[in-house]
Motif scaffolding. Sequence first.
Motif, PDB file in Angstrom:
ATOM      1  N   ARG A 125      -7.931  11.089  -6.489  1.00 49.24           N
ATOM      2  CA  ARG A 125      -7.609   9.660  -6.434  1.00 49.24           C
ATOM      3  C   ARG A 125      -8.873   8.873  -6.092  1.00 49.24           C
ATOM      4  O   ARG A 125      -9.607   9.210  -5.181  1.00 49.24           O
ATOM      5  N   ASP A 164      -6.575   4.112  -7.719  1.00 46.84           N
ATOM      6  CA  ASP A 164      -5.771   3.468  -6.679  1.00 46.84           C
ATOM      7  C   ASP A 164      -6.435   2.148  -6.328  1.00 46.84           C
ATOM      8  O   ASP A 164      -7.455   2.121  -5.647  1.00 46.84           O
ATOM      9  N   ARG A 165      -5.860   1.048  -6.788  1.00 44.03           N
ATOM     10  CA  ARG A 165      -6.458  -0.261  -6.560  1.00 44.03           C
ATOM     11  C   ARG A 165      -6.174  -0.794  -5.166  1.00 44.03           C
ATOM     12  O   ARG A 165      -6.697  -1.833  -4.777  1.00 44.03           O
ATOM     13  N   ARG A 190       0.834  -1.202   0.000  1.00 39.14           N
ATOM     14  CA  ARG A 190       0.000   0.000   0.000  1.00 39.14           C
ATOM     15  C   ARG A 190       0.870   1.255   0.000  1.00 39.14           C
ATOM     16  O   ARG A 190       0.611   2.207  -0.725  1.00 39.14           O
ATOM     17  N   HIS A 225      -9.944   5.557  -4.600  1.00 38.32           N
ATOM     18  CA  HIS A 225      -9.434   4.437  -3.819  1.00 38.32           C
ATOM     19  C   HIS A 225     -10.516   3.378  -3.687  1.00 38.32           C
ATOM     20  O   HIS A 225     -11.680   3.687  -3.467  1.00 38.32           O
ATOM     21  N   ILE A 230       2.472   1.778  -3.469  1.00 39.85           N
ATOM     22  CA  ILE A 230       1.508   2.285  -4.442  1.00 39.85           C
ATOM     23  C   ILE A 230       1.204   3.754  -4.155  1.00 39.85           C
ATOM     24  O   ILE A 230       1.145   4.577  -5.060  1.00 39.85           O
ATOM     25  N   ARG A 231       1.019   4.110  -2.885  1.00 38.70           N
ATOM     26  CA  ARG A 231       0.670   5.481  -2.525  1.00 38.70           C
ATOM     27  C   ARG A 231       1.808   6.462  -2.761  1.00 38.70           C
ATOM     28  O   ARG A 231       1.589   7.654  -2.913  1.00 38.70           O
ATOM     29  N   VAL A 240       0.971   7.139  -6.508  1.00 41.95           N
ATOM     30  CA  VAL A 240      -0.381   7.585  -6.847  1.00 41.95           C
ATOM     31  C   VAL A 240      -0.805   8.670  -5.862  1.00 41.95           C
ATOM     32  O   VAL A 240      -0.972   8.410  -4.685  1.00 41.95           O
ATOM     33  N   ARG A 241      -0.985   9.885  -6.362  1.00 43.67           N
ATOM     34  CA  ARG A 241      -1.418  11.025  -5.544  1.00 43.67           C
ATOM     35  C   ARG A 241      -2.600  11.697  -6.216  1.00 43.67           C
ATOM     36  O   ARG A 241      -2.609  11.878  -7.433  1.00 43.67           O
TER      37      ARG A 241
END
Length: 124
Positions: free
Chosen positions: A32, A100-101, A17, A34, A20-21, A24-25
């Motif tokens: 985003r 955001d998966r 997590r 989520h 990924i974060r 991804v912003r």
Amino acid sequence: MLKNKIVAKRVRDDRLRKRIRDRVRGTPERPRVHVFKSNTYLYTQVINDAEGTVLLTASTLEKAFQERSKNGKNKKASALLGAMLAERLKAKKIGRVVFDRGVYPYHGRIKTLAEAMRKAGIEF
């Protein structure tokens, strides 16, 4: 032994997590989206990370969703949820988002949700 497996999975998920974060912003122009997936329900949030605010939510637990579909844990339900979220995004005049998966692989219900959003005209 079981406790160690649970702890190991939680540590792995937290590391994934975070990775990924880091990439991804969400911004005010491109928030985003989520996704959280439980065994029974799907939950989505549209987040502006610059301000730390949640702009929209949609889940298979909502009354509006349950009126349209009885089962909330199949691909058809995730496609319906993606269409509902896309409608809400368009009502807020948001056309581009970042997906955001979370810790879930991009297949099954997650992929169907994303494809339904794209089909409804949301870019990511």
